[in-house]
Design an enzyme around this catalytic site. Structure first.
Site, PDB file in Angstrom:
ATOM      1  N   LYS A  53       2.636   0.487 -37.134  1.00 43.78           N
ATOM      2  CA  LYS A  53       2.267  -0.664 -37.967  1.00 43.78           C
ATOM      3  C   LYS A  53       3.026  -1.918 -37.533  1.00 43.78           C
ATOM      4  O   LYS A  53       2.445  -3.001 -37.426  1.00 43.78           O
ATOM      5  CB  LYS A  53       2.512  -0.341 -39.445  1.00 43.78           C
ATOM      6  N   GLN A  97       5.821   3.431 -47.399  1.00 44.51           N
ATOM      7  CA  GLN A  97       5.303   4.551 -46.612  1.00 44.51           C
ATOM      8  C   GLN A  97       5.423   5.860 -47.382  1.00 44.51           C
ATOM      9  O   GLN A  97       6.489   6.193 -47.886  1.00 44.51           O
ATOM     10  CB  GLN A  97       6.078   4.641 -45.278  1.00 44.51           C
ATOM     11  N   ASP A 120      -2.212  -1.448 -49.085  1.00 41.14           N
ATOM     12  CA  ASP A 120      -2.660  -0.058 -48.912  1.00 41.14           C
ATOM     13  C   ASP A 120      -3.818   0.272 -49.863  1.00 41.14           C
ATOM     14  O   ASP A 120      -4.482   1.297 -49.716  1.00 41.14           O
ATOM     15  CB  ASP A 120      -1.506   0.926 -49.198  1.00 41.14           C
TER      16      ASP A 120
END
Ligand code: BQF
Length: 294
Positions: A53, A97, A120
């Protein structure tokens, strides 16, 4: 001849398009998109995903910030980090994460993220908006799969799609998105899972199979109709003494055998995975342009 969908190349193409848009933003003197990632603990897979990322941010010209803590961090301390990121004017979007250590409640952390920065798309606000067809950040993996289907010109309208796996981040949102009235959508969707009675009978009727089970080579050739489109979301480690790492990555689909039946198939690695990361970049650009919530 079966078409192998090249997610790695598609991801490169999308990143070039994003970089062009960032160049225009810079020329206009506007704010450069800024993504933050919070990484807790030292899970090797999570480290590699976050590295992907951060590298993608560099490739498209975004700013990125990585916040790392060891697994002993308290839930309250992590909530404080989320709060700081919610308030930080320079951060357009951020991710925490997953998975998190067992003593931290993932749902509680997800609820604490400002939906406007939830790139997300895991916050119930975004999930609910997605389900109702309102503008929202789409979860990265389903969004990446929609991009693949669109860019390969795969017709979805009126097709029967079987999604295998009902996770909150892949199977469930994928089933909703494909059934929606949209450019890529209008499928008749079956959401299959561990309690499905006769999975093979379901998958044999599928024009499109989305495999998101998390078990190596779970979808075998006898489960696939001739000419089906097969999308493999799995990333599983299998022992392989011939590799210096001692393992290799395989999907949820028995690739070599299913290849002979499918019209289109995604490989692992280099299929859905890279598209997941570019979808996060697309969401971050939307965040910086205030496209979703104004
Ligand atoms: C590739 C993920 C399970 C649980 C949490 C490229 C990625 C993976 C594979 C990647 C994933 C999977 C990510 C490949 C991010 C996708 O070349 O095949 C990129 O970085 N992913 C994640 O952040 O969290 C996960 C899977």
């Amino acid at each position: 001849m079966t078409i192998i969908i090249d997610g790695k190349q598609l991801a490169k193409d999308i990143k070039v398009e994003l970089a062009e848009q960032v160049a225009e933003i810079k020329t206009a003197g506007s704010k450069i998109p800024h993504l933050a990632a919070v990484l807790i603990g030292d899970n090797a897979a999570s480290e590699s995903y976050v590295r992907n990322k951060v590298r993608s941010c560099e490739q498209v010209g975004f700013n990125s910030t990585l916040i790392r803590h060891d697994a002993s961090i308290s839930e309250d301390a992590l909530l404080d980090i989320v709060d700081d990121l919610n308030k930080d004017e320079d951060i357009d979007g951020f991710i925490v994460q997953l998975p998190l250590p067992d003593h931290i409640d993932e749902q509680k952390i997800t609820l604490a993220i400002d939906p406007r920065k939830d790139v997300d798309g895991f916050h119930p606000m975004n999930f609910g908006r997605m389900a109702q067809g309102l503008p929202s950040y789409l979860p990265a993996t389903p969004y990446g799969i929609l991009q693949m289907l669109e860019r390969y010109g795969i017709e979805t309208s009126g097709k029967h799609c079987v999604v295998i796996g009902r996770s909150n981040i892949v199977g469930t949102p994928m089933s909703i998105l494909l059934s929606r009235k949209a450019k890529v959508g209008n499928c008749t969707v079956t959401l299959a899972h561990s309690r499905t009675k006769d999975l093979k009978a379901e998958t044999l009727r599928a024009d499109i199979i989305i495999a998101a089970i998390g078990r190596a080579n779970f979808v075998t050739a006898d489960m696939v109709k001739d000419g089906a489109v097969v999308i493999d979301v799995g990333i599983n480690r299998v022992d392989d003494a011939s590799k210096k790492r001692g393992y290799r990555l395989v999907g949820d689909v028995d690739f070599e055998a299913v290849l002979l039946k499918a019209s289109h198939i995604t490989p692992v690695p280099g299929g859905v995975g890279p598209m997941t990361v570019t979808s996060l970049m697309m969401n971050t650009l939307k965040a910086s342009k205030r496209e979703i919530f104004g």
